[in-house]
Write a protein that holds these residues in place. Structure first.
Motif, short mmCIF file in Angstrom:
data_model
loop_
_atom_site.label_atom_id
_atom_site.label_comp_id
_atom_site.label_asym_id
_atom_site.label_seq_id
_atom_site.Cartn_x
_atom_site.Cartn_y
_atom_site.Cartn_z
N ASP A 37 105.50 61.10 25.23
CA ASP A 37 106.61 60.55 24.45
C ASP A 37 106.06 59.89 23.20
OD1 ASP A 37 105.93 57.77 24.97
OD2 ASP A 37 106.77 58.04 26.98
N GLY A 38 106.96 59.43 22.37
CA GLY A 38 106.55 58.83 21.11
C GLY A 38 106.42 57.33 21.18
N GLY A 39 106.20 56.81 22.37
CA GLY A 39 106.06 55.37 22.54
C GLY A 39 107.18 54.73 23.33
N SER A 40 108.11 55.54 23.84
CA SER A 40 109.23 55.00 24.62
C SER A 40 108.80 54.55 26.01
CB SER A 40 110.33 56.06 24.75
OG SER A 40 109.89 57.13 25.57
N GLY A 41 107.70 55.11 26.51
CA GLY A 41 107.23 54.78 27.84
C GLY A 41 107.92 55.55 28.95
N ARG A 42 108.76 56.54 28.57
CA ARG A 42 109.50 57.29 29.59
C ARG A 42 108.74 58.50 30.13
NH1 ARG A 42 114.20 56.20 25.96
NH2 ARG A 42 113.72 58.16 24.91
N ALA A 43 107.62 58.86 29.51
CA ALA A 43 106.90 60.07 29.90
C ALA A 43 106.40 60.00 31.34
CB ALA A 43 105.75 60.34 28.95
N GLY A 44 105.93 58.82 31.77
CA GLY A 44 105.39 58.69 33.11
C GLY A 44 106.41 59.00 34.19
N ALA A 45 107.59 58.41 34.06
CA ALA A 45 108.65 58.63 35.05
C ALA A 45 109.10 60.08 35.04
CB ALA A 45 109.82 57.70 34.78
N LEU A 46 109.21 60.67 33.86
CA LEU A 46 109.65 62.06 33.78
C LEU A 46 108.59 63.00 34.33
CD1 LEU A 46 111.94 63.92 32.91
CD2 LEU A 46 110.87 64.08 30.66
N ALA A 47 107.31 62.68 34.11
CA ALA A 47 106.23 63.50 34.67
C ALA A 47 106.25 63.47 36.19
CB ALA A 47 104.89 63.02 34.13
N ALA A 48 106.54 62.30 36.76
CA ALA A 48 106.64 62.20 38.22
C ALA A 48 107.79 63.04 38.75
CB ALA A 48 106.81 60.74 38.62
N GLU A 49 108.92 63.02 38.03
CA GLU A 49 110.06 63.84 38.43
C GLU A 49 109.74 65.32 38.27
OE1 GLU A 49 114.85 64.33 37.45
OE2 GLU A 49 113.66 62.78 36.45
N ALA A 50 109.05 65.67 37.19
CA ALA A 50 108.67 67.06 36.97
C ALA A 50 107.74 67.56 38.05
CB ALA A 50 108.01 67.20 35.59
N SER A 51 106.86 66.70 38.55
CA SER A 51 105.94 67.08 39.62
C SER A 51 106.70 67.49 40.87
CB SER A 51 104.98 65.93 39.93
OG SER A 51 104.21 65.58 38.80
N LYS A 52 107.78 66.78 41.15
CA LYS A 52 108.60 67.11 42.33
C LYS A 52 109.28 68.47 42.16
CE LYS A 52 109.56 62.24 43.33
NZ LYS A 52 110.62 61.19 43.40
N HIS A 53 109.78 68.73 40.97
CA HIS A 53 110.46 70.01 40.73
C HIS A 53 109.48 71.18 40.69
CE1 HIS A 53 114.46 68.41 40.03
NE2 HIS A 53 113.97 67.53 39.18
N SER A 54 108.28 70.94 40.16
CA SER A 54 107.32 72.02 39.95
C SER A 54 106.47 72.31 41.18
CB SER A 54 106.40 71.68 38.76
OG SER A 54 107.16 71.48 37.58
N GLY A 55 106.29 71.31 42.02
CA GLY A 55 105.45 71.50 43.20
C GLY A 55 103.97 71.30 42.92
N TYR A 56 103.62 70.78 41.77
CA TYR A 56 102.23 70.44 41.42
C TYR A 56 102.28 69.23 40.49
CZ TYR A 56 103.48 73.17 37.26
OH TYR A 56 104.12 73.66 36.15
N GLU A 57 101.12 68.62 40.26
CA GLU A 57 101.11 67.40 39.46
C GLU A 57 101.31 67.72 37.97
OE1 GLU A 57 98.35 63.48 38.43
OE2 GLU A 57 97.47 65.21 39.45
N VAL A 58 102.28 67.06 37.38
CA VAL A 58 102.51 67.09 35.95
C VAL A 58 102.08 65.73 35.41
CG1 VAL A 58 104.22 67.30 34.11
CG2 VAL A 58 104.41 68.71 36.16
N ILE A 59 101.23 65.72 34.39
CA ILE A 59 100.65 64.47 33.92
C ILE A 59 101.43 63.90 32.74
CG2 ILE A 59 98.37 65.20 34.70
CD1 ILE A 59 97.63 65.68 31.76
N ALA A 60 101.18 62.64 32.47
CA ALA A 60 101.71 61.98 31.27
C ALA A 60 100.54 61.74 30.33
CB ALA A 60 102.40 60.68 31.63
N TYR A 61 100.59 62.34 29.15
CA TYR A 61 99.54 62.12 28.15
C TYR A 61 99.73 60.76 27.50
CZ TYR A 61 98.45 67.14 28.41
OH TYR A 61 98.09 68.39 28.83
N SER A 62 98.63 60.18 27.05
CA SER A 62 98.68 58.86 26.42
C SER A 62 99.08 58.93 24.96
CB SER A 62 97.33 58.16 26.54
OG SER A 62 96.32 58.90 25.87
N SER A 63 98.92 60.13 24.34
CA SER A 63 99.25 60.26 22.91
C SER A 63 99.48 61.71 22.54
CB SER A 63 98.12 59.70 22.05
OG SER A 63 96.96 60.51 22.17
N ILE A 64 100.11 61.91 21.40
CA ILE A 64 100.31 63.25 20.85
C ILE A 64 98.96 63.91 20.62
CG2 ILE A 64 101.19 64.56 18.88
CD1 ILE A 64 103.43 63.37 20.51
#
Length: 350
Positions: A37-64
């Motif tokens: 994300d662009g600094g909103s801090g929402r990437a972590g929560a969305l990555a955790a949700e994406a991991s559940k949908h995808s069946g593998y770990e989706v990470i949250a990057y720290s920056s663009i």
């Protein structure tokens, strides 16, 4: 040969969950590695949700920059507000990553031209998410138009009678020139405009009126009406609104010599001049035209994503290129220009 393409989602706002679902539904073509994300801090929560949908770990990057430097990434799905696009596209394009970007390309045609040129100069593919083109009804309409059996187009009617509550525009920046580049035209109606232009061809001249109704407190327009003259000689009309409570599905009516086509709610209705009637597609549960802007299926996005993955695998253009998206931007700019000046305005399509 493994043609699965790995991507990152840039932006964790309203539409990002739709992107997550679309990627998860395409395991044979797409692997979502991470979200930034662009600094909103929402990437972590969305990555955790994406991991559940995808069946593998989706990470949250720290920056663009971290995401762009990841050698596993083939393309970036950019879903930030329009005002943040140019620098982000530049970072990924310079890293050799292909770009699939949510509409609009930018806040105006000048910025959109810069983004298209930036990707072209970097040698990366730029695709734009105009998912309405991937509906079964839209694909059938395009097939009929390209076959040429409908005769010449005489009239095109475009209608986007949507509704947004004031709370939608209360979000900081929404509906402003600084963040979004405009109101109903560039943020909502652009989907229907793109689809209509893909079927009817470019517009040559417009005469328009744009205004903000009493139902919204916002900087830009929530209502537009325009007369259109197409390059192929057809005439037409556009009416777009986010003040049309409770909001109904957008529609495109194309009147040819031999038949009239009506696209609405995921269905294509054909009325032939000889009396025959046909219907194609499936009724959509929602199109985002009412109070809930996310009331639509992820399957249309999935179609765009899969096409883009195939496009970069084979080296062909995606279903909607950056250049093709410029037609909508140029028309929108001309409509606003006409509304501001009160004059008929030429659309500069080259």
């Amino acid at each position: 040969m493994n043609n699965i393409k790995t991507c990152v989602i840039v932006g964790a706002g309203m539409v990002a969950k739709t992107h997550v679902l679309a990627c998860a539904a395409s395991p044979d073509k797409i692997r979502l590695k991470g979200i930034v994300d662009g600094g909103s801090g929402r990437a972590g929560a969305l990555a955790a949700e994406a991991s559940k949908h995808s069946g593998y770990e989706v990470i949250a990057y720290s920056s663009i920059e971290e995401a762009a430097a990841d050698g596993d990434i083939d393309f970036a799905i950019i879903a930030t507000p329009p005002n943040a696009r140019i620098d982000i596209v530049g970072t990924f394009a310079k890293a050799g990553k292909h770009i699939l970007m949510e509409k609009p390309v930018a806040r105006n045609t000048q910025e959109a031209d810069r983004i298209v040129a930036l990707c072209r100069d970097a040698g990366v593919t730029l695709g734009i998410v105009f998912q309405h083109r991937m509906r079964a009804a839209s694909l059938k309409a395009r097939e009929l138009v390209e076959e040429g059996g409908l005769g010449a187009l005489g009239l095109c009617e475009i209608s986007v009678p949507w509704w947004r509550a004031q709370s939608y525009y209360d979000e900081p920046g929404r509906g402003t020139l600084a963040r979004d580049g405009g109101g109903v035209l560039i943020s909502q109606a652009i989907h229907t405009i793109d689809l209509a232009l893909s079927l009817a061809g470019p517009v040559q001249r417009v005469q328009a009126m744009a205004a903000t109704t009493r139902f919204h407190r916002m900087e830009t327009e929530d209502f537009v009406t325009a007369g259109l003259r197409f390059q192929n000689g057809a005439i037409g009309s556009l009416v777009a609104s986010t003040a049309s409570f409770p909001g109904t599905a957008e529609s495109i009516l194309l009147h040819f010599d031999k038949a009239s086509l009506r696209l609405a709610s995921g269905l294509l209705h054909i009325d032939w001049r000889d009396g025959r009637q046909e219907t194609f597609g499936g009724a959509a549960a929602g199109t985002g035209g009412g109070a809930d802007p996310m009331a639509f299926t992820h399957e249309w996005h999935q179609g765009v994503f899969e096409d883009f993955a195939d496009a970069i695998s084979s080296g062909r253009p995606p279903v909607v290129t950056g250049e093709a998206a410029l037609l909508s931007h140029r028309l929108i700019d001309a409509i606003i220009n006409s509304a501001e000046t009160g004059k008929e305005v030429e659309v500069h399509n080259d």
